[in-house]
Design a protein around this motif. Structure first.
Motif, PDB file in Angstrom:
ATOM      1  N   ILE A  63      52.342  35.664  65.348  1.00 26.82           N
ATOM      2  CA  ILE A  63      52.532  34.240  65.051  1.00 26.82           C
ATOM      3  C   ILE A  63      53.985  33.853  64.855  1.00 26.82           C
TER       4      ILE A  63
ATOM      5  N   ARG B 244      44.406  35.848  66.745  1.00 26.64           N
ATOM      6  CA  ARG B 244      45.673  35.971  67.458  1.00 26.64           C
ATOM      7  C   ARG B 244      45.803  34.841  68.474  1.00 26.64           C
TER       8      ARG B 244
ATOM      9  N   TRP C 103      49.337  40.178  62.727  1.00 24.78           N
ATOM     10  CA  TRP C 103      49.298  38.715  62.675  1.00 24.78           C
ATOM     11  C   TRP C 103      50.713  38.153  62.577  1.00 24.78           C
TER      12      TRP C 103
ATOM     13  N   ALA D  75      52.561  30.742  72.554  1.00 24.81           N
ATOM     14  CA  ALA D  75      53.640  30.783  71.563  1.00 24.81           C
ATOM     15  C   ALA D  75      54.964  30.335  72.186  1.00 24.81           C
TER      16      ALA D  75
ATOM     17  N   ALA E  50      53.214  27.547  60.041  1.00 26.44           N
ATOM     18  CA  ALA E  50      51.913  28.216  60.069  1.00 26.44           C
ATOM     19  C   ALA E  50      51.319  28.223  58.666  1.00 26.44           C
TER      20      ALA E  50
END
Length: 238
Positions: free
Chosen positions: A23, A92, A19, A98, A5
């Motif tokens: 993530i 988000r 966040w 994810a 990321a």
């Protein structure tokens, strides 16, 4: 396969804890730039176990988005990234996305896909509703792309630029693909934040050099239509 990321942040303390929670399950590592923050941005990032590099800028410097993007990609390459996921601190990803990401990228490798768009949903007035009228329902962004160290050409624009190298951009008709998943943007929920965003972009781009349609639409609720975040596309960890 290593997913990294990339984050550029300036004074994002209020968004960062959530966040990181949102993530971190999707990626193997995080590379970030603290772009001159005067709040706890650097401390929050530094404490996270998946942060592998934090680049620090001095406070008081102008916002240099292109420099940030290029420096982040170069840093991610130093840490062995195969794919990059670029999500801002006030954005988000869906929890389901994810969980599916690694399998999705394995399939992408087989298909020769090098970049994906995700829908950009601007939350409005509430964390469960997003705007769908006009331009709002059409927004999508390339935020997921394959790393190739041989790609060394970058978008010259300072705002609203492609994260990915131009070697990918020039071949998107062959290597680009669209995902049904969305990114949810929190900074448009509160009218005060919408106004602050409008003023920031007017300061950064007073002549609409980087966005021909200008920025007035950010604070214009004419024709407002809202939709509800569906349960299967939830982004909030309960």
């Amino acid at each position: 396969m290593k997913i990294v990321a990339l984050l550029q942040a300036r004074n994002e303390e209020r968004y960062l804890a959530e966040w990181l929670e949102n993530i971190s399950s999707a990626v193997d590592a995080i590379v970030a730039i603290d772009d001159g923050s005067t709040d706890r941005t650097a401390d929050i990032l530094s404490a996270h176990p998946k942060l592998v590099e934090l680049i620090s800028r001095s406070p008081g410097q102008p916002w240099r988005e292109r420099d940030n993007h290029v420096d982040l990609i170069k840093a991610g390459r130093r840490h062995g990234a195969h794919w990059f996921l670029c999500i801002d601190a006030d954005e988000r990803i869906e929890l389901g996305f994810a969980k599916q990401l690694r399998a999705l990228l394995q399939e992408a490798e087989e298909r020769g896909v090098e970049a994906f768009t995700l829908r950009l949903r601007e939350l409005w007035d509430d964390e469960r509703t997003y705007r769908v009228d006009g331009i709002w329902g059409q927004k999508a962004r390339y935020r997921l792309f394959k790393n190739n160290p041989a790609h060394t050409k970058f978008d010259p624009r300072q705002l609203h630029r492609h994260w990915m190298p131009l070697e990918i951009v020039m071949r998107l008709n062959k290597v680009g693909a669209q995902l049904p998943n969305a990114i949810y943007h929190l900074r448009m929920i509160d009218p005060k934040d919408r106004l602050a965003r409008y003023r920031r972009y007017k300061e950064l781009d007073p002549n609409n050099q980087f966005q021909a349609e200008g920025y007035e639409y950010l604070i214009d609720d004419t024709g407002l239509e809202l939709a509800t975040v569906p349960a299967e596309a939830d982004y909030k960890i309960r």
